[in-house]
Enzyme design. Sequence first.
Site, PDB file in Angstrom:
ATOM      1  N   PRO A  71       0.800  -1.242   0.099  1.00  0.00           N
ATOM      2  CA  PRO A  71      -0.217   0.009   0.122  1.00  0.00           C
ATOM      3  C   PRO A  71       0.760   1.229  -0.035  1.00  0.00           C
ATOM      4  O   PRO A  71       1.945   1.289   0.623  1.00  0.00           O
ATOM      5  CB  PRO A  71      -0.777  -0.038   1.252  1.00  0.00           C
ATOM      6  CG  PRO A  71      -0.132  -1.203   1.970  1.00  0.00           C
ATOM      7  CD  PRO A  71       0.652  -1.993   1.167  1.00  0.00           C
ATOM      8  N   ASN A  72       0.381   2.329  -0.780  1.00  0.00           N
ATOM      9  CA  ASN A  72       0.913   3.539  -0.802  1.00  0.00           C
ATOM     10  C   ASN A  72       1.996   3.883  -1.772  1.00  0.00           C
ATOM     11  O   ASN A  72       2.421   4.784  -2.002  1.00  0.00           O
ATOM     12  CB  ASN A  72       1.121   4.177   0.539  1.00  0.00           C
ATOM     13  CG  ASN A  72      -0.317   4.183   1.411  1.00  0.00           C
ATOM     14  OD1 ASN A  72      -1.241   4.836   0.951  1.00  0.00           O
ATOM     15  ND2 ASN A  72      -0.205   3.446   2.527  1.00  0.00           N
ATOM     16  N   ARG A  98       5.059  11.096  -2.329  1.00  0.00           N
ATOM     17  CA  ARG A  98       4.831  10.759  -1.167  1.00  0.00           C
ATOM     18  C   ARG A  98       6.091  10.982  -0.261  1.00  0.00           C
ATOM     19  O   ARG A  98       7.217  10.492  -0.300  1.00  0.00           O
ATOM     20  CB  ARG A  98       4.536   9.231  -1.226  1.00  0.00           C
ATOM     21  CG  ARG A  98       4.334   8.659   0.226  1.00  0.00           C
ATOM     22  CD  ARG A  98       4.316   7.233   0.416  1.00  0.00           C
ATOM     23  NE  ARG A  98       4.116   6.584   1.518  1.00  0.00           N
ATOM     24  CZ  ARG A  98       4.279   5.553   2.273  1.00  0.00           C
ATOM     25  NH1 ARG A  98       4.671   4.424   1.196  1.00  0.00           N
ATOM     26  NH2 ARG A  98       3.981   5.008   3.310  1.00  0.00           N
ATOM     27  N   TYR A 140      11.153   8.995   1.497  1.00  0.00           N
ATOM     28  CA  TYR A 140      11.351   8.246   0.444  1.00  0.00           C
ATOM     29  C   TYR A 140      12.126   8.554  -1.087  1.00  0.00           C
ATOM     30  O   TYR A 140      12.015   7.685  -1.587  1.00  0.00           O
ATOM     31  CB  TYR A 140       9.922   7.421   0.053  1.00  0.00           C
ATOM     32  CG  TYR A 140       9.449   6.981   1.131  1.00  0.00           C
ATOM     33  CD1 TYR A 140       9.637   5.679   1.927  1.00  0.00           C
ATOM     34  CD2 TYR A 140       8.289   7.307   2.063  1.00  0.00           C
ATOM     35  CE1 TYR A 140       9.100   4.987   3.000  1.00  0.00           C
ATOM     36  CE2 TYR A 140       7.527   6.818   2.849  1.00  0.00           C
ATOM     37  CZ  TYR A 140       7.925   5.643   3.593  1.00  0.00           C
ATOM     38  OH  TYR A 140       7.369   5.286   4.642  1.00  0.00           O
ATOM     39  N   ASN A 196       8.143  -5.725  -0.912  1.00  0.00           N
ATOM     40  CA  ASN A 196       7.890  -4.258  -0.067  1.00  0.00           C
ATOM     41  C   ASN A 196       6.480  -4.321   0.270  1.00  0.00           C
ATOM     42  O   ASN A 196       5.770  -3.775  -0.437  1.00  0.00           O
ATOM     43  CB  ASN A 196       8.595  -3.295  -0.795  1.00  0.00           C
ATOM     44  CG  ASN A 196       8.472  -1.764   0.168  1.00  0.00           C
ATOM     45  OD1 ASN A 196       8.019  -2.016   1.142  1.00  0.00           O
ATOM     46  ND2 ASN A 196       8.982  -0.931  -0.162  1.00  0.00           N
ATOM     47  N   ALA A 249       3.235  -0.880   4.520  1.00  0.00           N
ATOM     48  CA  ALA A 249       2.849  -0.918   6.353  1.00  0.00           C
ATOM     49  C   ALA A 249       2.128  -2.164   6.688  1.00  0.00           C
ATOM     50  O   ALA A 249       2.239  -2.455   7.869  1.00  0.00           O
ATOM     51  CB  ALA A 249       1.504   0.261   6.649  1.00  0.00           C
ATOM     52  N   HIS A 252       3.962  -4.432   9.092  1.00  0.00           N
ATOM     53  CA  HIS A 252       4.081  -4.310  10.427  1.00  0.00           C
ATOM     54  C   HIS A 252       2.679  -4.858  11.103  1.00  0.00           C
ATOM     55  O   HIS A 252       2.831  -4.763  12.452  1.00  0.00           O
ATOM     56  CB  HIS A 252       4.306  -2.881  11.064  1.00  0.00           C
ATOM     57  CG  HIS A 252       5.329  -2.078  10.295  1.00  0.00           C
ATOM     58  ND1 HIS A 252       6.609  -2.527  10.263  1.00  0.00           N
ATOM     59  CD2 HIS A 252       5.420  -1.047   9.207  1.00  0.00           C
ATOM     60  CE1 HIS A 252       7.369  -1.717   9.446  1.00  0.00           C
ATOM     61  NE2 HIS A 252       6.485  -0.892   8.722  1.00  0.00           N
ATOM     62  N   GLU A 293      12.830  -9.288   1.843  1.00  0.00           N
ATOM     63  CA  GLU A 293      12.151  -8.341   2.207  1.00  0.00           C
ATOM     64  C   GLU A 293      12.862  -6.871   1.904  1.00  0.00           C
ATOM     65  O   GLU A 293      14.154  -6.993   2.134  1.00  0.00           O
ATOM     66  CB  GLU A 293      11.872  -8.553   3.767  1.00  0.00           C
ATOM     67  CG  GLU A 293      11.055  -7.139   4.514  1.00  0.00           C
ATOM     68  CD  GLU A 293      11.114  -7.350   5.958  1.00  0.00           C
ATOM     69  OE1 GLU A 293      11.218  -8.569   6.371  1.00  0.00           O
ATOM     70  OE2 GLU A 293      10.398  -6.296   6.379  1.00  0.00           O
ATOM     71  N   HIS A 307      12.842  -2.678   2.323  1.00  0.00           N
ATOM     72  CA  HIS A 307      12.080  -1.169   2.526  1.00  0.00           C
ATOM     73  C   HIS A 307      13.129  -0.040   1.741  1.00  0.00           C
ATOM     74  O   HIS A 307      14.237  -0.259   2.136  1.00  0.00           O
ATOM     75  CB  HIS A 307      11.933  -1.128   3.967  1.00  0.00           C
ATOM     76  CG  HIS A 307      11.246  -2.276   4.653  1.00  0.00           C
ATOM     77  ND1 HIS A 307       9.768  -2.111   4.451  1.00  0.00           N
ATOM     78  CD2 HIS A 307      11.332  -3.274   5.041  1.00  0.00           C
ATOM     79  CE1 HIS A 307       9.063  -3.461   5.035  1.00  0.00           C
ATOM     80  NE2 HIS A 307      10.108  -3.927   5.436  1.00  0.00           N
ATOM     81  N   LEU A 308      12.579   0.744   1.396  1.00  0.00           N
ATOM     82  CA  LEU A 308      13.416   2.078   0.914  1.00  0.00           C
ATOM     83  C   LEU A 308      13.964   2.704   2.048  1.00  0.00           C
ATOM     84  O   LEU A 308      14.994   3.050   2.040  1.00  0.00           O
ATOM     85  CB  LEU A 308      12.472   3.252   0.352  1.00  0.00           C
ATOM     86  CG  LEU A 308      11.847   2.507  -1.009  1.00  0.00           C
ATOM     87  CD1 LEU A 308      10.243   3.092  -1.203  1.00  0.00           C
ATOM     88  CD2 LEU A 308      12.725   2.713  -2.088  1.00  0.00           C
ATOM     89  N   ARG A 367      13.167   4.477  12.431  1.00  0.00           N
ATOM     90  CA  ARG A 367      12.065   5.117  12.554  1.00  0.00           C
ATOM     91  C   ARG A 367      11.107   4.832  13.717  1.00  0.00           C
ATOM     92  O   ARG A 367      11.695   4.296  14.839  1.00  0.00           O
ATOM     93  CB  ARG A 367      11.231   4.874  11.224  1.00  0.00           C
ATOM     94  CG  ARG A 367      12.179   5.348   9.851  1.00  0.00           C
ATOM     95  CD  ARG A 367      11.308   5.177   8.695  1.00  0.00           C
ATOM     96  NE  ARG A 367      10.170   6.017   8.437  1.00  0.00           N
ATOM     97  CZ  ARG A 367       9.204   6.033   7.680  1.00  0.00           C
ATOM     98  NH1 ARG A 367       9.423   5.079   6.830  1.00  0.00           N
ATOM     99  NH2 ARG A 367       8.082   6.809   7.790  1.00  0.00           N
TER     100      ARG A 367
HETATM  101  C1  DQA Z   1       8.352   1.042   3.847  1.00  0.00           C
HETATM  102  C2  DQA Z   1       8.284   1.389   5.290  1.00  0.00           C
HETATM  103  C3  DQA Z   1       7.109   1.155   6.024  1.00  0.00           C
HETATM  104  O1  DQA Z   1       6.933   1.313   7.314  1.00  0.00           O
HETATM  105  C4  DQA Z   1       5.964   1.845   5.230  1.00  0.00           C
HETATM  106  O2  DQA Z   1       4.766   1.786   5.911  1.00  0.00           O
HETATM  107  C5  DQA Z   1       5.877   1.953   3.774  1.00  0.00           C
HETATM  108  C6  DQA Z   1       7.190   2.124   3.084  1.00  0.00           C
HETATM  109  C7  DQA Z   1       9.583   1.396   3.008  1.00  0.00           C
HETATM  110  O3  DQA Z   1       9.791   1.110   1.810  1.00  0.00           O
HETATM  111  O4  DQA Z   1      10.385   2.174   3.566  1.00  0.00           O
HETATM  112  O5  DQA Z   1       4.872   2.167   3.243  1.00  0.00           O
HETATM  113  O6  DQA Z   1       8.007  -0.302   3.486  1.00  0.00           O
END
Ligand code: DQA
Length: 147
Positions: free
Chosen positions: A10-11, A18, A23, A74, A77, A80, A98, A100-101, A107
Amino acid sequence: MTSILILNGPNLNLLGTRQPEVYGHVTLTDIAEMCRAHAAAHDLEILFEQSNHEGQLIDHIHAARGRDLGIVLNAGAYTHTSVALRDAISSVELPVVEVHLSNIHAREPFRHLSHIAPVALGQIAGFGAKGYLLAIDALLDHTRGAE
Ligand code: DQA
């Protein structure tokens, strides 16, 4: 040709606009192109997907079984929160890296827990879009090393 699935949660479709301070300015389309260019040298096909819906992400993981060498994930959210995504990974028995950017461990505390990490080969976090390329390499080393 062998393939891998690169799956985004998501997102992540909003990358580029964003929270660029977190990011960066790279878009998901840019990341897909980087991954395809990187994979071409390895005779590897990239299937690149994004969804804002947990069930759809699970469907993508199921579809990878028997089709792809492994998955770069990736989960955004859902990393978590989602036991269902973790169970999907365990169910298909494919290697998952896995990604994450951002460095989720630097964080907010709620981002420090990953439900994916215990069922993943490993986690790459904090290296921006480059993390996807590192994840492809890690997956290839793992799968081709095992052949
Ligand atoms: C993320 C880190 C997550 O905590 C966050 O909710 C994201 C992006 C990252 O790529 O850093 O949506 O997965």
